[in-house]
Motif scaffolding. Structure first.
Motif, PDB file in Angstrom:
ATOM      1  N   PRO A 143      41.605 -51.239  67.059  1.00 18.08           N
ATOM      2  CA  PRO A 143      40.638 -50.935  66.229  1.00 18.08           C
ATOM      3  C   PRO A 143      41.542 -52.402  64.795  1.00 18.08           C
ATOM      4  CG  PRO A 143      41.835 -48.668  65.579  1.00 18.08           C
ATOM      5  CD  PRO A 143      42.131 -49.863  66.724  1.00 18.08           C
ATOM      6  N   THR A 144      40.825 -53.304  63.594  1.00 20.21           N
ATOM      7  CA  THR A 144      40.793 -54.595  63.474  1.00 20.21           C
ATOM      8  C   THR A 144      41.639 -54.508  61.941  1.00 20.21           C
ATOM      9  OG1 THR A 144      38.257 -55.013  64.119  1.00 20.21           O
ATOM     10  CG2 THR A 144      39.594 -55.962  61.933  1.00 20.21           C
ATOM     11  N   GLN A 145      41.227 -52.675  61.279  1.00 18.96           N
ATOM     12  CA  GLN A 145      42.239 -52.312  60.175  1.00 18.96           C
ATOM     13  C   GLN A 145      43.853 -52.212  60.816  1.00 18.96           C
ATOM     14  OE1 GLN A 145      39.322 -50.655  61.293  1.00 18.96           O
ATOM     15  NE2 GLN A 145      39.938 -48.734  61.462  1.00 18.96           N
ATOM     16  N   TYR A 146      44.070 -52.076  61.930  1.00 22.81           N
ATOM     17  CA  TYR A 146      45.240 -51.981  62.540  1.00 22.81           C
ATOM     18  C   TYR A 146      46.285 -52.805  62.628  1.00 22.81           C
ATOM     19  CZ  TYR A 146      44.574 -46.668  62.946  1.00 22.81           C
ATOM     20  OH  TYR A 146      44.120 -45.316  62.947  1.00 22.81           O
ATOM     21  N   SER A 147      44.733 -54.003  63.212  1.00 20.88           N
ATOM     22  CA  SER A 147      45.499 -55.306  63.279  1.00 20.88           C
ATOM     23  C   SER A 147      45.944 -56.081  62.360  1.00 20.88           C
ATOM     24  CB  SER A 147      44.665 -56.212  64.654  1.00 20.88           C
ATOM     25  OG  SER A 147      43.876 -56.435  63.644  1.00 20.88           O
ATOM     26  N   ILE A 148      44.984 -55.968  61.128  1.00 22.43           N
ATOM     27  CA  ILE A 148      45.070 -56.608  59.764  1.00 22.43           C
ATOM     28  C   ILE A 148      46.420 -55.691  59.157  1.00 22.43           C
ATOM     29  CG2 ILE A 148      44.663 -56.408  57.671  1.00 22.43           C
ATOM     30  CD1 ILE A 148      41.392 -56.950  58.896  1.00 22.43           C
ATOM     31  N   ALA A 149      46.456 -54.434  59.278  1.00 24.57           N
ATOM     32  CA  ALA A 149      48.078 -54.178  58.499  1.00 24.57           C
ATOM     33  C   ALA A 149      48.829 -54.286  59.019  1.00 24.57           C
ATOM     34  CB  ALA A 149      47.884 -52.656  59.014  1.00 24.57           C
ATOM     35  N   GLY A 150      49.326 -54.746  61.031  1.00 22.22           N
ATOM     36  CA  GLY A 150      50.339 -54.796  61.675  1.00 22.22           C
ATOM     37  C   GLY A 150      50.452 -56.441  60.852  1.00 22.22           C
ATOM     38  N   LEU A 151      49.300 -57.046  60.513  1.00 23.18           N
ATOM     39  CA  LEU A 151      50.037 -58.240  60.396  1.00 23.18           C
ATOM     40  C   LEU A 151      50.171 -59.155  59.053  1.00 23.18           C
ATOM     41  CD1 LEU A 151      47.033 -60.404  62.302  1.00 23.18           C
ATOM     42  CD2 LEU A 151      49.113 -60.406  63.367  1.00 23.18           C
ATOM     43  N   ALA A 152      49.609 -57.880  57.904  1.00 20.54           N
ATOM     44  CA  ALA A 152      50.097 -57.712  56.832  1.00 20.54           C
ATOM     45  C   ALA A 152      51.610 -57.757  56.445  1.00 20.54           C
ATOM     46  CB  ALA A 152      49.365 -57.104  55.845  1.00 20.54           C
ATOM     47  N   ILE A 153      51.732 -56.668  57.473  1.00 20.91           N
ATOM     48  CA  ILE A 153      53.408 -56.373  57.187  1.00 20.91           C
ATOM     49  C   ILE A 153      54.476 -57.362  57.614  1.00 20.91           C
ATOM     50  CG2 ILE A 153      55.213 -54.554  57.934  1.00 20.91           C
ATOM     51  CD1 ILE A 153      52.780 -52.262  57.829  1.00 20.91           C
ATOM     52  N   LEU A 154      53.907 -58.078  58.702  1.00 24.51           N
ATOM     53  CA  LEU A 154      54.534 -58.590  60.384  1.00 24.51           C
ATOM     54  C   LEU A 154      55.388 -60.060  58.767  1.00 24.51           C
ATOM     55  CD1 LEU A 154      55.872 -59.925  62.636  1.00 24.51           C
ATOM     56  CD2 LEU A 154      53.748 -60.687  62.790  1.00 24.51           C
ATOM     57  N   ALA A 155      53.446 -60.555  57.777  1.00 26.66           N
ATOM     58  CA  ALA A 155      53.977 -61.084  56.915  1.00 26.66           C
ATOM     59  C   ALA A 155      54.849 -61.110  56.231  1.00 26.66           C
ATOM     60  CB  ALA A 155      52.052 -61.550  56.254  1.00 26.66           C
ATOM     61  N   ILE A 156      55.244 -60.397  55.378  1.00 27.98           N
ATOM     62  CA  ILE A 156      55.911 -59.475  54.350  1.00 27.98           C
ATOM     63  C   ILE A 156      57.187 -60.241  54.871  1.00 27.98           C
ATOM     64  CG2 ILE A 156      56.721 -58.021  52.838  1.00 27.98           C
ATOM     65  CD1 ILE A 156      53.240 -56.877  52.691  1.00 27.98           C
ATOM     66  N   ALA A 157      57.172 -59.145  55.839  1.00 29.54           N
ATOM     67  CA  ALA A 157      58.874 -58.920  56.636  1.00 29.54           C
ATOM     68  C   ALA A 157      59.352 -60.668  56.711  1.00 29.54           C
ATOM     69  CB  ALA A 157      58.769 -58.533  58.355  1.00 29.54           C
ATOM     70  N   TYR A 158      58.211 -61.253  57.292  1.00 26.30           N
ATOM     71  CA  TYR A 158      58.752 -63.273  57.321  1.00 26.30           C
ATOM     72  C   TYR A 158      59.060 -63.475  56.279  1.00 26.30           C
ATOM     73  CZ  TYR A 158      58.558 -63.187  61.915  1.00 26.30           C
ATOM     74  OH  TYR A 158      58.850 -63.596  63.897  1.00 26.30           O
ATOM     75  N   GLY A 159      57.881 -63.117  54.438  1.00 24.99           N
ATOM     76  CA  GLY A 159      58.289 -63.988  53.642  1.00 24.99           C
ATOM     77  C   GLY A 159      60.293 -63.718  53.287  1.00 24.99           C
ATOM     78  N   ALA A 160      59.917 -61.878  53.460  1.00 28.89           N
ATOM     79  CA  ALA A 160      61.567 -61.521  53.217  1.00 28.89           C
ATOM     80  C   ALA A 160      62.036 -62.725  53.301  1.00 28.89           C
ATOM     81  CB  ALA A 160      61.815 -60.468  53.311  1.00 28.89           C
ATOM     82  N   HIS A 161      62.154 -63.071  54.746  1.00 31.17           N
ATOM     83  CA  HIS A 161      63.027 -63.937  55.989  1.00 31.17           C
ATOM     84  C   HIS A 161      63.451 -65.556  54.935  1.00 31.17           C
ATOM     85  CE1 HIS A 161      64.679 -65.758  59.787  1.00 31.17           C
ATOM     86  NE2 HIS A 161      63.524 -66.860  59.361  1.00 31.17           N
ATOM     87  N   GLN A 162      61.995 -65.572  54.396  1.00 35.16           N
ATOM     88  CA  GLN A 162      61.820 -66.626  54.134  1.00 35.16           C
ATOM     89  C   GLN A 162      63.237 -66.838  53.123  1.00 35.16           C
ATOM     90  OE1 GLN A 162      61.409 -69.216  56.615  1.00 35.16           O
ATOM     91  NE2 GLN A 162      60.245 -70.148  55.770  1.00 35.16           N
ATOM     92  N   PHE A 163      63.509 -65.801  52.636  1.00 35.11           N
ATOM     93  CA  PHE A 163      64.354 -65.689  50.692  1.00 35.11           C
ATOM     94  C   PHE A 163      65.570 -65.461  50.956  1.00 35.11           C
ATOM     95  CE2 PHE A 163      59.523 -65.492  48.925  1.00 35.11           C
ATOM     96  CZ  PHE A 163      60.113 -66.971  48.027  1.00 35.11           C
TER      97      PHE A 163
END
Length: 286
Positions: A143-163
């Motif tokens: 489902p599209t909402q699941y993939s978007i949610a997963g990628l959003a969480i991944l983006a947040i995790a990599y944002g924390a990685h960058q900091f």
């Protein structure tokens, strides 16, 4: 780090491999120049900005337009931010007009920029097609909402990685474009080879985890055409900085500018990942 890279790629001696291939850092952690408190404040501001942006987009845009706009922003800026990497420095330094700057030199150099862009386009088609076909086989039922949610969480995790607050996996081929190619091929051929290598994105090192979000979107896009477009947007951002060589600026000035803005590039990277990830989750929650 930026100065060292600039010095390396600007060297006139042949180099078959990048001397620091095995120790290229995944990101410039702010722990080296910013206090923990400062980095934490930056992260909080990014998340809060994303939440407010998500609410605003929910009130003013359709869901599809909002997600499309956020992805285009992330992918294009991610491509630009990839300039702050060994291959970004190499492209700017090695794909330059020959001799002293003049209109004639720029005119003779223009085919190199053109073939470089063509190489990026070919890379987008090849990589996008592989990702799109793989995604169609494996993830078409997600489902599209699941993939978007997963990628959003991944983006947040990599944002924390960058900091520097979280260590995330960074699957990359730690290699640079072959510098010795300039001694074996004419400039336009080198532009094509470099463009294709960089346009494939995983053949060389890319110092922005935004690439992983773009890859995820391509996988979950549902088809080859959408996946190719996703990679192409990122590649446009990667290719455009080479156009600075049309201007009467010295390579040393460009390298110094990149080095001066190295930390800010990572800050923008992390900020956007956190903000866009938070905005996407807010949109899904409303």
């Amino acid at each position: 780090m930026g100065m060292n890279m600039g010095a390396t790629v600007g060297s006139s001696r042949p180099s078959h491999t990048y001397a620091a291939e095995t120790c290229v850092p995944d990101a410039y952690h702010f722990s080296k120049s910013q206090s923990t408190g400062t980095r934490l404040v930056m992260m909080v501001i990014a998340i809060v900005t994303g939440l407010f942006a998500g609410k605003l987009m929910h009130d003013t845009l359709s869901m599809q337009s909002a997600f499309t706009g956020m992805f285009v922003l992330l992918a294009f800026v991610g491509g630009l931010l990839s300039t702050w990497s060994p291959c970004g420095y190499s492209s700017l330094s090695l794909l330059r007009p020959a001799g002293r700057y003049s209109l004639g030199a720029v005119f003779r150099w223009a085919p190199t920029f053109f073939t470089h862009a063509v190489g990026y386009a070919i890379g987008a088609v090849v990589l996008g097609s592989l990702l799109g076909f793989t995604g169609w086989l494996l993830f078409s039922e997600v489902p599209t909402q699941y993939s978007i949610a997963g990628l959003a969480i991944l983006a947040i995790a990599y944002g924390a990685h960058q900091f520097g607050f979280l260590s995330m996996p960074y699957p990359q081929r730690r290699a640079q474009v072959p510098h010795d190619a300039r001694f074996r091929f004419r400039s336009s051929v080198i532009g094509l080879l470099y463009g294709f290598s960089l346009g494939m994105n995983y053949l060389t090192y890319v110092q922005t985890p935004m690439l992983y979000i773009v890859t995820g979107v391509a996988l979950f896009s549902g088809g080859v055409k959408a996946a190719v477009i996703a990679i192409a947007i990122f590649n446009i951002g990667r290719c455009l900085p080479v156009a600075v060589n049309f201007l009467p600026v010295k390579d040393q000035s460009v390298q110094a500018w990149l080095a001066r803005w190295q930390e800010s590039a990572v800050e923008i990277d992390g900020f956007l990942l956190l903000a866009i990830g938070s905005a996407a989750l807010m949109l899904l929650a409303l």
